[in-house]
Every structure is written in C-alpha cells, then in structure tokens.
Design a protein around this motif. Sequence first.
Motif, PDB file in Angstrom:
ATOM      1  N   PRO A  49      10.250   1.319 -64.834  1.00  0.00           N
ATOM      2  CA  PRO A  49       8.811   1.640 -64.766  1.00  0.00           C
ATOM      3  C   PRO A  49       7.913   0.483 -65.195  1.00  0.00           C
ATOM      4  CG  PRO A  49      10.005   3.419 -65.833  1.00  0.00           C
ATOM      5  CD  PRO A  49      10.970   2.295 -65.653  1.00  0.00           C
ATOM      6  N   TRP A  50       8.332  -0.257 -66.220  1.00  0.00           N
ATOM      7  CA  TRP A  50       7.526  -1.387 -66.679  1.00  0.00           C
ATOM      8  C   TRP A  50       7.516  -2.507 -65.646  1.00  0.00           C
ATOM      9  CZ3 TRP A  50       4.246  -0.543 -70.315  1.00  0.00           C
ATOM     10  CH2 TRP A  50       4.514   0.425 -71.273  1.00  0.00           C
ATOM     11  N   LEU A  51       8.666  -2.761 -65.011  1.00  0.00           N
ATOM     12  CA  LEU A  51       8.708  -3.791 -63.972  1.00  0.00           C
ATOM     13  C   LEU A  51       7.829  -3.422 -62.792  1.00  0.00           C
ATOM     14  CD1 LEU A  51      12.507  -4.620 -64.074  1.00  0.00           C
ATOM     15  CD2 LEU A  51      10.618  -6.009 -64.929  1.00  0.00           C
ATOM     16  N   ILE A  54       4.175  -3.987 -63.864  1.00  0.00           N
ATOM     17  CA  ILE A  54       3.840  -5.420 -63.851  1.00  0.00           C
ATOM     18  C   ILE A  54       3.643  -5.911 -62.425  1.00  0.00           C
ATOM     19  CG2 ILE A  54       4.786  -7.718 -64.326  1.00  0.00           C
ATOM     20  CD1 ILE A  54       6.094  -6.436 -66.838  1.00  0.00           C
ATOM     21  N   ALA A  55       4.498  -5.486 -61.501  1.00  0.00           N
ATOM     22  CA  ALA A  55       4.365  -5.898 -60.101  1.00  0.00           C
ATOM     23  C   ALA A  55       3.056  -5.392 -59.499  1.00  0.00           C
ATOM     24  CB  ALA A  55       5.551  -5.390 -59.287  1.00  0.00           C
ATOM     25  N   TRP A  59      -0.041  -7.670 -58.188  1.00  0.00           N
ATOM     26  CA  TRP A  59      -0.500  -7.496 -56.807  1.00  0.00           C
ATOM     27  C   TRP A  59      -2.016  -7.282 -56.765  1.00  0.00           C
ATOM     28  CZ3 TRP A  59      -1.866  -2.774 -54.080  1.00  0.00           C
ATOM     29  CH2 TRP A  59      -2.037  -2.976 -52.715  1.00  0.00           C
ATOM     30  N   PHE A  60      -2.544  -6.389 -57.644  1.00  0.00           N
ATOM     31  CA  PHE A  60      -3.992  -6.166 -57.687  1.00  0.00           C
ATOM     32  C   PHE A  60      -4.738  -7.430 -58.093  1.00  0.00           C
ATOM     33  CE2 PHE A  60      -3.283  -1.451 -58.136  1.00  0.00           C
ATOM     34  CZ  PHE A  60      -3.941  -1.128 -56.955  1.00  0.00           C
TER      35      PHE A  60
END
Length: 76
Positions: A49-51, A54-55, A59-60
């Motif tokens: 979930p943390w990865l 972060i992705a 991206w945003f």
Amino acid sequence: MVELLFLIAFAIVLFFSGISMIGMVLAVAAGFVVMAIAGMIGVMFKMLPWLILIAVVIWFYRERNAEKRHREKYFR
C-alpha cells in the motif's frame, strides 16, 4: 501461516533424510529458506500500500509540473 509452512518443510526434510546430524543440518537450512522466503513475501505485501501511495503521489506531482511547463511554454 508462516509457522505452519516451516513445520511442514521441517517434517518433510526430516522424513526424507532421516534423523542424523546431516539430516538436522538440512532441516535447519530448509527451514531457514522457507522462513526467509515467507518473510520477504510478507514484507512485500505489508509495504505494497505504501509503494502504491508513493507511485500515485509521484504521478500527480509529475502531471502537475508537466501542465505547469505546458502553460508557461504556450501561454506567455
């Protein structure tokens, strides 16, 4: 669940090798391998979930900067 996998691997190795010094070393090595792999898989699922978070944040952030550069380039 991980303990059950360890016990199954330990019992299988002892069953096939017999109870001797070599058998005990092989059993401990097999148990270590099973526990290490199960631990790595567990950590991977715990961190997933943390990865993903972060992705998504990266991206945003990149999309926001790309839009900002696009506006600066074409709307001066």
